[in-house]
Structures are given as C-alpha cells and as structure tokens.
Design a protein around this motif. Structure first.
Motif: not given
Length: 92
Positions: A14-19
């Motif tokens: 996961l990228h930060d914006d997907e959390i």
C-alpha cells in the motif's frame, strides 16, 4: 520440482494514499474485527515504535492492542488514525 511460494503481506504494497481506502473497505465489513485487524496491520507496517511516539501511546500497549485478545479503546483508534493521516467521515 515443486513451485516455491513466498508469502506476501498486501499491506506492505500500500502507498500512503491507499491506506484510507484499505481501512474504509475493512470498516465496511460486517465483522468489526476486520477493521481492527486491518488497522493493526497498517500500524505494524508503518512501525509501532514510530506511531507510539507520534501518538503518545505506549509501544507495548499498542502491541497488546492488536494481539487479538483485547478490544482497543476509541481514544487509541482515534489517535492512530490521526497519526496515519486518515480522516474518518460519517455519512448517511
């Protein structure tokens, strides 16, 4: 010769914006434990010690919170979501 498989943890991808999306999907599950498990996975991935520092929570307590034996307090969940940069919204 058999195929050798390596276990993966999808949270690590996961990228930060997907959390937030990941946690929202977990929250929408009928079983509330799914959200707590997902939050625990994200906390472990981000680093328990670092999040403990950011939130003012005890590192050992965070590990216990996500061991599956206790229910986290709302205050703990709220602090962790804030430290993760996740905004909780209520909608009808």
């Amino acid at each position: 010769m058999g195929l050798k498989l390596t276990p993966i943890n999808p949270v690590e991808m996961l990228h930060d914006d997907e959390i937030a999306v990941f946690l929202t999907e977990a929250y929408l599950d009928d079983d509330p434990a799914v959200f707590i498990i997902a939050l625990g996975d994200v906390v472990k991935h981000r680093g328990v010690a670092e999040l403990a520092k950011q939130t003012g929570l005890n590192r050992e307590s965070l590990y216990k919170t996500f061991n599956g034996k206790v229910q986290p307090r709302w205050d703990t969940v709220h602090r962790l979501l804030k430290a993760l940069g996740v905004k909780l919204a209520v909608a009808a």
